[in-house]
Design an enzyme around this catalytic site. Structure first.
Site, short mmCIF file in Angstrom:
data_model
loop_
_atom_site.label_atom_id
_atom_site.label_comp_id
_atom_site.label_asym_id
_atom_site.label_seq_id
_atom_site.Cartn_x
_atom_site.Cartn_y
_atom_site.Cartn_z
N ASP A 246 0.85 -1.19 0.00
CA ASP A 246 0.00 0.00 0.00
C ASP A 246 0.89 1.25 0.00
O ASP A 246 2.08 1.18 0.38
CB ASP A 246 -0.90 -0.04 1.24
CG ASP A 246 -1.70 1.24 1.41
OD1 ASP A 246 -2.41 1.62 0.47
OD2 ASP A 246 -1.59 1.86 2.49
N MET A 247 0.31 2.38 -0.38
CA MET A 247 1.11 3.60 -0.47
C MET A 247 0.95 4.48 0.78
O MET A 247 1.82 4.52 1.62
CB MET A 247 0.71 4.38 -1.73
CG MET A 247 1.03 3.65 -3.04
SD MET A 247 2.79 3.63 -3.44
CE MET A 247 3.01 5.31 -4.03
N SER B 184 -2.76 0.32 -4.51
CA SER B 184 -3.27 1.57 -3.97
C SER B 184 -4.68 1.87 -4.47
O SER B 184 -5.11 1.36 -5.51
CB SER B 184 -2.33 2.71 -4.36
OG SER B 184 -2.82 3.96 -3.96
N LYS C 135 -8.25 -5.17 -3.36
CA LYS C 135 -6.82 -5.39 -3.58
C LYS C 135 -6.47 -6.87 -3.48
O LYS C 135 -5.56 -7.34 -4.16
CB LYS C 135 -6.01 -4.60 -2.56
CG LYS C 135 -6.05 -3.10 -2.73
CD LYS C 135 -5.12 -2.43 -1.71
CE LYS C 135 -5.18 -0.93 -1.78
NZ LYS C 135 -4.27 -0.30 -0.79
N ASP D 21 -2.13 -0.66 5.95
CA ASP D 21 -2.44 0.05 7.20
C ASP D 21 -3.91 0.37 7.37
O ASP D 21 -4.34 0.72 8.46
CB ASP D 21 -1.64 1.35 7.28
CG ASP D 21 -2.23 2.45 6.39
OD1 ASP D 21 -2.41 2.20 5.17
OD2 ASP D 21 -2.54 3.53 6.91
#
Length: 269
Positions: free
Chosen positions: A11-12, A45, A195, A218
């Site tokens: 993830d970004m 993302s 995702k 997160d």
């Protein structure tokens, strides 16, 4: 621990990016070393493909991206999978969101297409938020007049999305996936899009297994991605549900937690 990790999905925001929203500089040296070992580093993302490609610059050409929360997967510039929302559904959901706006919800709507993202609200406060995540962004008079494959409908809620607009989308959630992807963002996609589903398609395309996959996240839109990886990591400040779901913990993104964990997994990389 011994492992055969060949795929790392990351993830970004709140995960890879630092406190300033930038990619940590050591990643640029790590990427070619991972590639030499046959390990694919895959940003995953809610951001659009164009934004991810812009972030990774010259390296983007050979990379694989899971964009739009899994609705669009591209490997070395070639589409692996995409999942567009039916036009009738787009019209119904946008109509509902417009009604919510008239009822006092302070919302901005982004129609996320393959070619570009589209907004009709154009005040500076909302445009700044949209431009952060959408490198290809057009302001139009009517987002429902856009001719593009719609992969996702993103909503920016100036209140806390999890406690505000997300609760006003119960009916939409009976037929489509509604996911809180950040403190102020909610994404609407087809029911089987997330995702995790995208990561599983990528595993199939690369002939890899969950045991060969690591994933870092997160927030709530990362849950299914973590489920698809045996090596699943929650960042230190992750949402409690993410912490409960992941098998392992990673240091904070402020401490480059993704990179330090990869260094531990590949000490000689």
């Amino acid at each position: 621990m011994p492992h055969d990790i060949r795929l790392i999905a990351v993830d970004m925001d709140g995960t890879l990016l630092d406190g300033e929203g930038n990619i940590p500089a050591p990643l640029w040296e790590l990427l070619p070393r991972l590639a030499e070992r046959g390990v694919a580093f895959v940003p995953a993302s809610g951001r659009q493909l164009a934004t991810l490609q812009r972030s990774f610059g010259e390296a983007a050409g050979e990379m694989t991206f899971i964009a739009e929360n899994g609705a669009y997967v591209v490997r070395a510039g070639v589409e692996v999978s995409s999942d567009a929302i039916d036009r009738e559904v787009v019209e119904r959901v946008v109509g509902h969101l417009r009604d919510l706006g008239e009822r006092g919800y302070d919302l901005g709507v982004v129609l996320c297409g393959k070619r570009s993202a589209y907004i009709e609200r154009s005040d500076d406060a909302f445009r700044r938020e949209a431009e952060t995540y959408y490198a290809a962004l057009e302001v139009v008079d009517d987002i429902l007049a856009v001719d593009d494959d719609v992969l996702k409908i993103a909503i920016y809620d100036f209140a806390v999305a999890e406690h505000s607009v997300a609760r006003a989308l119960d009916e939409v959630a009976t037929t489509h996936r509604v996911v809180v992807s950040g403190r102020h963002w909610v994404d609407i996609m087809n029911l089987d899009v997330d995702k995790g589903a995208a990561l599983r398609r990528l595993q199939t395309a690369l002939e890899l297994t969950p045991a060969q996959t690591a994933a870092f996240g997160d927030y709530l839109n990362d849950l299914e991605m973590l489920d698809a990886a045996d090596w699943s990591y929650a960042m230190r400040e992750a949402h409690p549900e993410v912490v409960a779901r992941a098998r392992y913990r990673a240091p904070s993104n402020l401490d480059h937690g993704v990179l330090t964990t990869i260094d531990d997994l590949f000490p000689e990389a």
